[in-house]
Design an enzyme around this catalytic site. Structure first.
Site, short mmCIF file in Angstrom:
data_model
loop_
_atom_site.label_atom_id
_atom_site.label_comp_id
_atom_site.label_asym_id
_atom_site.label_seq_id
_atom_site.Cartn_x
_atom_site.Cartn_y
_atom_site.Cartn_z
N GLY A 23 0.81 -1.21 0.00
CA GLY A 23 0.00 0.00 0.00
C GLY A 23 0.84 1.26 0.00
O GLY A 23 2.04 1.26 -0.28
N ASP A 59 -0.72 -1.65 17.02
CA ASP A 59 -1.99 -0.97 16.74
C ASP A 59 -1.83 0.52 17.03
O ASP A 59 -1.68 0.93 18.18
CB ASP A 59 -3.08 -1.58 17.63
CG ASP A 59 -4.44 -0.95 17.43
OD1 ASP A 59 -4.57 -0.03 16.58
OD2 ASP A 59 -5.38 -1.38 18.12
N TYR A 93 -16.28 7.11 7.31
CA TYR A 93 -14.97 7.25 6.65
C TYR A 93 -14.71 8.70 6.26
O TYR A 93 -13.63 9.25 6.54
CB TYR A 93 -14.91 6.36 5.41
CG TYR A 93 -13.58 6.43 4.69
CD1 TYR A 93 -12.50 5.67 5.14
CD2 TYR A 93 -13.41 7.25 3.59
CE1 TYR A 93 -11.28 5.74 4.49
CE2 TYR A 93 -12.19 7.32 2.93
CZ TYR A 93 -11.13 6.55 3.38
OH TYR A 93 -9.92 6.63 2.74
N ILE A 124 -6.76 4.64 -4.86
CA ILE A 124 -5.41 4.15 -5.12
C ILE A 124 -5.44 2.62 -5.13
O ILE A 124 -6.11 1.99 -4.31
CB ILE A 124 -4.42 4.65 -4.06
CG1 ILE A 124 -4.51 6.17 -3.92
CG2 ILE A 124 -3.01 4.21 -4.40
CD1 ILE A 124 -4.21 6.96 -5.19
N THR A 144 -4.52 -0.37 -3.98
CA THR A 144 -3.88 -0.99 -2.83
C THR A 144 -4.71 -2.20 -2.40
O THR A 144 -5.84 -2.37 -2.87
CB THR A 144 -3.81 0.00 -1.65
OG1 THR A 144 -5.13 0.24 -1.15
CG2 THR A 144 -3.16 1.32 -2.07
N PRO A 145 -4.21 -3.03 -1.50
CA PRO A 145 -5.03 -4.14 -1.01
C PRO A 145 -6.36 -3.69 -0.42
O PRO A 145 -7.36 -4.42 -0.50
CB PRO A 145 -4.13 -4.78 0.05
CG PRO A 145 -2.74 -4.49 -0.42
CD PRO A 145 -2.81 -3.11 -1.01
N MET A 146 -6.40 -2.49 0.17
CA MET A 146 -7.64 -2.01 0.78
C MET A 146 -8.73 -1.75 -0.26
O MET A 146 -9.92 -1.84 0.03
CB MET A 146 -7.35 -0.73 1.58
CG MET A 146 -8.50 -0.25 2.44
SD MET A 146 -8.03 1.07 3.58
CE MET A 146 -7.84 2.46 2.47
#
Length: 269
Positions: A20, A69, A174, A207, A209-211
């Site tokens: 990412g 975290d 979000y 973008i 990315t894995p997300m």
């Protein structure tokens, strides 16, 4: 005279696991000559992948990696403390860690979902930025910075989003978390300018990315945003990383409190 980026200090990047934005930022810092880099991510395996990639491409780099975290205050404080013990200071801090969340209207959003998104995106960014600022206030400006520019005690770049500027259906938690990062960035920029610390943020669009690509459902949900943007494609993590390194560098020495949009033109359409 040709000027190039100079990153003689210590870089800290959160959300740096995998492929990412954070991982791209870590790799670009290394390739741009930064020799002391600290990275963190929630996923130890993903974080190790970034560590191995940076070490393979830039074996001269001293790399400190610790999984944890960033919404946990204790972890953030201990991580930054360990970075300072290892490298002596923090000069460039890039707060990338974040989550997307499901597509839900406010009336369908459980409080637990809202809290999770904001705890990671906003609270986590604030905790990291606060710890980084506290360290930057303690240290002298970086002696080896560009002598033609004002000395810089530190530079922070928070990763917000285009959705902190404009809205999107079914994403109130979000959008609000990213708008909060922009507001936090501007406020901190005012408060710490007199200390020689610059604070800016980057607002990426969609973008790759894995997300954003982990399922067909997510891809389909994001497809309208890709089509709305004039460039009509997803951005690459490296394209966001380029903007981040610019804001950390002395090329951006008079840029403060800015929200730099990197979104293929989404917010202007």
């Amino acid at each position: 005279m040709t000027r190039t980026y100079t990153f003689a200090g210590v870089a800290v990047i959160t959300g740096a696991g995998g492929t990412g934005i954070g991982a791209a930022v870590a790799k670009e810092f290394a390739s741009a000559g930064c020799e002391r880099i600290a990275i963190t991510d929630l996923n130890p395996d993903s974080l190790n992948n970034t560590k191995e990639a940076v070490s393979a491409a830039s074996p001269h780099v001293r790399l400190y990696a610790k999984a944890g975290d960033i919404s946990d205050e204790g972890f953030v404080e201990s991580f930054i403390g360990e970075v300072v013990s290892e490298f002596g200071r923090v000069d460039y801090a890039v707060n990338c860690a974040g989550v997307l969340g499901d597509a839900l209207r406010s009336t369908d959003t459980p409080t637990e979902t809202f809290d999770r998104i904001n705890n990671i995106n906003y609270r986590g960014s604030w905790l990291c930025s606060r710890a980084e600022l506290r360290q930057m206030l303690k240290q002298d400006p970086l002696l080896s910075h560009d002598p033609a520019r004002e000395p810089q005690r530190g530079a922070i770049v928070n990763i917000a989003s285009q959705l902190g500027i404009v809205g999107r259906p079914s994403a109130p938690a979000y959008c609000s978390s990213k708008a909060a990062i922009i507001a936090m960035t501007r406020s901190d920029a005012i408060d710490y300018a007199r200390d020689g610390i610059r604070v800016n943020c980057v607002c990426p669009g969609v973008i790759e990315t894995p997300m954003t690509t982990y399922s067909d459902e997510v891809r389909e949900r994001l497809r309208p945003a890709v089509e709305i943007a004039p460039m009509k494609r997803m951005g690459k993590p490296d394209e966001v990383a380029d903007a981040v390194l610019f804001l950390c560098s002395t090329f951006a020495s008079f840029i403060q409190g800015h929200a730099l949009v990197v979104d293929g033109g989404y917010v202007i359409n």
